[in-house]
Design a protein around this motif. Structure first.
Motif, PDB file in Angstrom:
ATOM      1  N   THR A 183       5.392   6.702  -1.763  1.00  0.00           N
ATOM      2  CA  THR A 183       6.077   7.209  -2.504  1.00  0.00           C
ATOM      3  C   THR A 183       6.473   8.647  -2.848  1.00  0.00           C
ATOM      4  OG1 THR A 183       4.429   7.231  -4.328  1.00  0.00           O
ATOM      5  CG2 THR A 183       5.773   5.247  -4.425  1.00  0.00           C
ATOM      6  N   ASP A 184       5.371   9.335  -2.243  1.00  0.00           N
ATOM      7  CA  ASP A 184       5.054  10.993  -2.482  1.00  0.00           C
ATOM      8  C   ASP A 184       5.208  11.370  -3.834  1.00  0.00           C
ATOM      9  OD1 ASP A 184       4.442  13.703  -1.497  1.00  0.00           O
ATOM     10  OD2 ASP A 184       6.520  14.179  -0.785  1.00  0.00           O
ATOM     11  N   CYS A 185       4.970  10.482  -4.688  1.00  0.00           N
ATOM     12  CA  CYS A 185       4.915  10.599  -6.070  1.00  0.00           C
ATOM     13  C   CYS A 185       4.015  11.946  -6.592  1.00  0.00           C
ATOM     14  CB  CYS A 185       4.432   9.387  -6.972  1.00  0.00           C
ATOM     15  SG  CYS A 185       2.683   9.182  -6.910  1.00  0.00           S
ATOM     16  N   PRO A 186       4.443  12.654  -7.523  1.00  0.00           N
ATOM     17  CA  PRO A 186       5.767  12.583  -8.716  1.00  0.00           C
ATOM     18  C   PRO A 186       6.999  12.955  -7.985  1.00  0.00           C
ATOM     19  CG  PRO A 186       4.199  14.553  -8.989  1.00  0.00           C
ATOM     20  CD  PRO A 186       3.690  14.071  -7.879  1.00  0.00           C
ATOM     21  N   PHE A 187       6.905  13.183  -6.547  1.00  0.00           N
ATOM     22  CA  PHE A 187       8.347  13.680  -6.128  1.00  0.00           C
ATOM     23  C   PHE A 187       9.296  12.684  -5.667  1.00  0.00           C
ATOM     24  CE2 PHE A 187       4.943  16.629  -4.926  1.00  0.00           C
ATOM     25  CZ  PHE A 187       5.147  17.703  -6.055  1.00  0.00           C
ATOM     26  N   LEU A 188      10.593  12.737  -5.343  1.00  0.00           N
ATOM     27  CA  LEU A 188      11.515  11.835  -4.883  1.00  0.00           C
ATOM     28  C   LEU A 188      11.301  10.323  -5.198  1.00  0.00           C
ATOM     29  CD1 LEU A 188      10.586  13.156  -1.039  1.00  0.00           C
ATOM     30  CD2 LEU A 188      12.385  13.921  -2.415  1.00  0.00           C
ATOM     31  N   ALA A 189      11.705  10.405  -6.679  1.00  0.00           N
ATOM     32  CA  ALA A 189      11.752   8.978  -6.990  1.00  0.00           C
ATOM     33  C   ALA A 189      12.799   8.121  -6.436  1.00  0.00           C
ATOM     34  CB  ALA A 189      11.793   9.019  -8.502  1.00  0.00           C
ATOM     35  N   PRO A 190      12.589   6.888  -6.178  1.00  0.00           N
ATOM     36  CA  PRO A 190      13.670   6.169  -5.266  1.00  0.00           C
ATOM     37  C   PRO A 190      14.886   5.734  -6.307  1.00  0.00           C
ATOM     38  CG  PRO A 190      11.719   4.802  -5.676  1.00  0.00           C
ATOM     39  CD  PRO A 190      11.476   6.038  -6.420  1.00  0.00           C
ATOM     40  N   THR A 191      16.104   5.423  -5.685  1.00  0.00           N
ATOM     41  CA  THR A 191      16.803   4.630  -6.668  1.00  0.00           C
ATOM     42  C   THR A 191      16.123   3.388  -7.121  1.00  0.00           C
ATOM     43  OG1 THR A 191      18.550   5.496  -5.354  1.00  0.00           O
ATOM     44  CG2 THR A 191      19.177   3.445  -6.474  1.00  0.00           C
ATOM     45  N   PRO A 192      16.377   2.892  -8.409  1.00  0.00           N
ATOM     46  CA  PRO A 192      17.079   3.437  -9.303  1.00  0.00           C
ATOM     47  C   PRO A 192      16.563   4.759 -10.426  1.00  0.00           C
ATOM     48  CG  PRO A 192      16.098   1.244  -9.922  1.00  0.00           C
ATOM     49  CD  PRO A 192      15.658   1.715  -8.686  1.00  0.00           C
ATOM     50  N   HIS A 193      15.502   5.124  -9.789  1.00  0.00           N
ATOM     51  CA  HIS A 193      14.902   5.988 -10.913  1.00  0.00           C
ATOM     52  C   HIS A 193      14.819   7.503 -10.112  1.00  0.00           C
ATOM     53  CE1 HIS A 193      12.606   2.736 -12.587  1.00  0.00           C
ATOM     54  NE2 HIS A 193      12.280   2.097 -11.421  1.00  0.00           N
ATOM     55  N   ARG A 194      16.004   7.706  -9.505  1.00  0.00           N
ATOM     56  CA  ARG A 194      16.129   8.835  -8.759  1.00  0.00           C
ATOM     57  C   ARG A 194      16.247   9.898  -9.955  1.00  0.00           C
ATOM     58  NH1 ARG A 194      20.491  10.467  -3.887  1.00  0.00           N
ATOM     59  NH2 ARG A 194      19.718  12.706  -3.656  1.00  0.00           N
ATOM     60  N   ILE A 247       0.791  -1.225  -0.008  1.00  0.00           N
ATOM     61  CA  ILE A 247      -0.134  -0.104   0.270  1.00  0.00           C
ATOM     62  C   ILE A 247       0.991   1.243   0.044  1.00  0.00           C
ATOM     63  CG2 ILE A 247      -1.654   1.442   1.366  1.00  0.00           C
ATOM     64  CD1 ILE A 247      -2.879  -1.152   2.248  1.00  0.00           C
ATOM     65  N   ASP A 248       0.739   2.206  -0.981  1.00  0.00           N
ATOM     66  CA  ASP A 248       1.467   3.412  -1.153  1.00  0.00           C
ATOM     67  C   ASP A 248       0.572   4.375  -0.305  1.00  0.00           C
ATOM     68  OD1 ASP A 248       2.631   5.805  -1.835  1.00  0.00           O
ATOM     69  OD2 ASP A 248       2.849   5.307  -3.957  1.00  0.00           O
ATOM     70  N   THR A 249       0.963   4.776   0.969  1.00  0.00           N
ATOM     71  CA  THR A 249       0.276   5.831   1.742  1.00  0.00           C
ATOM     72  C   THR A 249       0.320   7.173   1.293  1.00  0.00           C
ATOM     73  OG1 THR A 249       1.959   5.664   3.480  1.00  0.00           O
ATOM     74  CG2 THR A 249       0.329   3.833   3.613  1.00  0.00           C
ATOM     75  N   HIS A 250       0.924   7.687   0.474  1.00  0.00           N
ATOM     76  CA  HIS A 250       1.112   8.943  -0.022  1.00  0.00           C
ATOM     77  C   HIS A 250       1.228   9.133  -1.666  1.00  0.00           C
ATOM     78  CE1 HIS A 250       1.312  13.182   1.933  1.00  0.00           C
ATOM     79  NE2 HIS A 250       1.646  13.316   0.866  1.00  0.00           N
ATOM     80  N   VAL A 251       0.562   9.446  -2.277  1.00  0.00           N
ATOM     81  CA  VAL A 251       0.438   9.847  -3.631  1.00  0.00           C
ATOM     82  C   VAL A 251      -0.209  11.294  -3.814  1.00  0.00           C
ATOM     83  CG1 VAL A 251       0.438   7.375  -3.971  1.00  0.00           C
ATOM     84  CG2 VAL A 251      -1.716   8.623  -4.359  1.00  0.00           C
ATOM     85  N   HIS A 252       0.232  11.775  -5.164  1.00  0.00           N
ATOM     86  CA  HIS A 252      -0.321  12.802  -5.614  1.00  0.00           C
ATOM     87  C   HIS A 252      -0.561  12.605  -7.161  1.00  0.00           C
ATOM     88  CE1 HIS A 252       0.268  15.544  -2.112  1.00  0.00           C
ATOM     89  NE2 HIS A 252       1.378  14.913  -2.003  1.00  0.00           N
ATOM     90  N   ILE A 253      -1.315  11.715  -7.550  1.00  0.00           N
ATOM     91  CA  ILE A 253      -1.494  11.390  -8.804  1.00  0.00           C
ATOM     92  C   ILE A 253      -2.633  12.228  -9.634  1.00  0.00           C
ATOM     93  CG2 ILE A 253      -0.721   8.825  -8.683  1.00  0.00           C
ATOM     94  CD1 ILE A 253      -3.727   7.996  -8.599  1.00  0.00           C
ATOM     95  N   ASN A 254      -2.877  13.125  -8.918  1.00  0.00           N
ATOM     96  CA  ASN A 254      -3.663  14.148  -9.602  1.00  0.00           C
ATOM     97  C   ASN A 254      -2.970  15.277 -10.326  1.00  0.00           C
ATOM     98  OD1 ASN A 254      -3.005  15.204  -7.059  1.00  0.00           O
ATOM     99  ND2 ASN A 254      -4.560  16.811  -7.367  1.00  0.00           N
ATOM    100  N   PHE A 255      -1.862  15.255 -10.073  1.00  0.00           N
ATOM    101  CA  PHE A 255      -0.755  16.264 -10.487  1.00  0.00           C
ATOM    102  C   PHE A 255      -0.718  15.938 -12.109  1.00  0.00           C
ATOM    103  CE2 PHE A 255       1.803  17.541  -6.725  1.00  0.00           C
ATOM    104  CZ  PHE A 255       0.631  17.780  -6.042  1.00  0.00           C
ATOM    105  N   LYS A 256      -0.430  17.177 -12.821  1.00  0.00           N
ATOM    106  CA  LYS A 256      -0.105  17.384 -14.314  1.00  0.00           C
ATOM    107  C   LYS A 256       0.780  16.377 -14.763  1.00  0.00           C
ATOM    108  CE  LYS A 256      -1.259  22.074 -14.984  1.00  0.00           C
ATOM    109  NZ  LYS A 256      -0.929  23.487 -15.454  1.00  0.00           N
ATOM    110  N   ALA A 257       1.906  15.828 -14.004  1.00  0.00           N
ATOM    111  CA  ALA A 257       2.752  14.877 -14.480  1.00  0.00           C
ATOM    112  C   ALA A 257       2.130  13.465 -14.859  1.00  0.00           C
ATOM    113  CB  ALA A 257       3.787  14.548 -13.325  1.00  0.00           C
TER     114      ALA A 257
END
Length: 257
Positions: free
Chosen positions: A205-216, A4-14
């Motif tokens: 993930t806090d996506c779309p921010f702070l991509a983990p290694t190996p996608h940094r 479970i990803d407990t923090h996303v922002h998939i509504n963003f323009k990205a």
């Protein structure tokens, strides 16, 4: 394995052009639930639409501390109204304090206290953003607890040291780690990730921010929460299956999923 990803922002323009593909990838990665955070009330309709579109998405409603200058009584009413009327609203936030990018401390504290009160009244957890503000945050929470009683919640995208981490564990909070835990030089975060009680541990993930290694350096997305889980499992010396099972259970318990 379920995550479970407990923090996303998939509504963003990205994510505007390929959200269906993003969903396919998170499903392939074993992500069975997502908690969509909120920055400000203008996002409510869009986030609610995403939650209706994808059954595995739940969401929070709130005002980010960097938008605290927008806080009004009407803001509180909007947050309360949606949080009390839509069963997919599982938390209030993200809210909190950010003294790294802003100095309007009084406005931030006012908005934060108001959202704590809403969360307590509705018996929902708070998603807390805390940057360069651990000591005043802990003090505010202790004062609120003494006057009004406790509130459940999570310190999201946590980057504090172990002493600070313990403050919030003592207050009953969960601690959530993001892609920053995969960074080799993030030793302070690694220390906290190693020591947090297993029943208070979450991943995000806090996506779309702070991509983990190996996608940094690239756009982050929910599928990458698996990299966060792998890193935390390695730090704690447990299997990925054990880590995923525990964090999924913790997310279900905190957010009543």
């Amino acid at each position: 394995m379920q995550l479970i990803d407990t923090h996303v922002h998939i509504n963003f323009k990205a994510f505007k052009d390929d959200l269906e593909s993003v969903r396919s990838r998170w499903q392939e990665a074993g992500v069975v639930g997502l908690v969509h955070s909120c920055v400000e009330p203008e996002e409510f309709d869009g986030i609610q639409a995403i939650a209706k579109r994808f059954e595995e998405v739940s969401f929070a409603v709130g005002l980010h501390p960097l938008d605290a200058h927008k806080w009004t009584d009407a803001t509180a009413d909007k947050i309360f109204e949606l949080a009390s009327s839509d069963s997919k609203v599982v938390a209030i936030g993200e809210t909190g304090l950010d003294f790294y990018k802003a100095e309007n401390t009084e406005q931030q504290m006012r908005a934060f206290k108001s959202q704590l009160a809403i969360a307590q009244k509705l018996n929902k957890p708070v998603i807390i953003h805390c940057r360069d503000a651990a000591a005043p945050m802990a003090e505010m929470l202790r004062e609120f607890w003494q006057k009004f009683g406790s509130v459940r919640g999570v310190m999201h995208c946590w980057g504090g040291n172990w002493e600070e981490t313990q403050w919030f564990l003592d207050l009953g909070f969960y601690i959530s780690f993001s892609g920053t835990v995969t960074f080799k030089k993030a030793m302070q975060i690694h220390e906290s990730a190693a020591q947090v009680n297993s029943d208070r541990l979450l991943i995000e993930t806090d996506c779309p921010f702070l991509a983990p290694t190996p996608h940094r350096g690239k756009r982050n997305e929910p599928a990458y929460v698996r990299h966060v889980a792998e890193a935390v499992a390695k730090i704690r010396g447990v299997t990925l299956e054990t880590l995923s099972q525990q964090t999924t259970q913790n997310a279900q318990e905190l957010f009543k999923l």
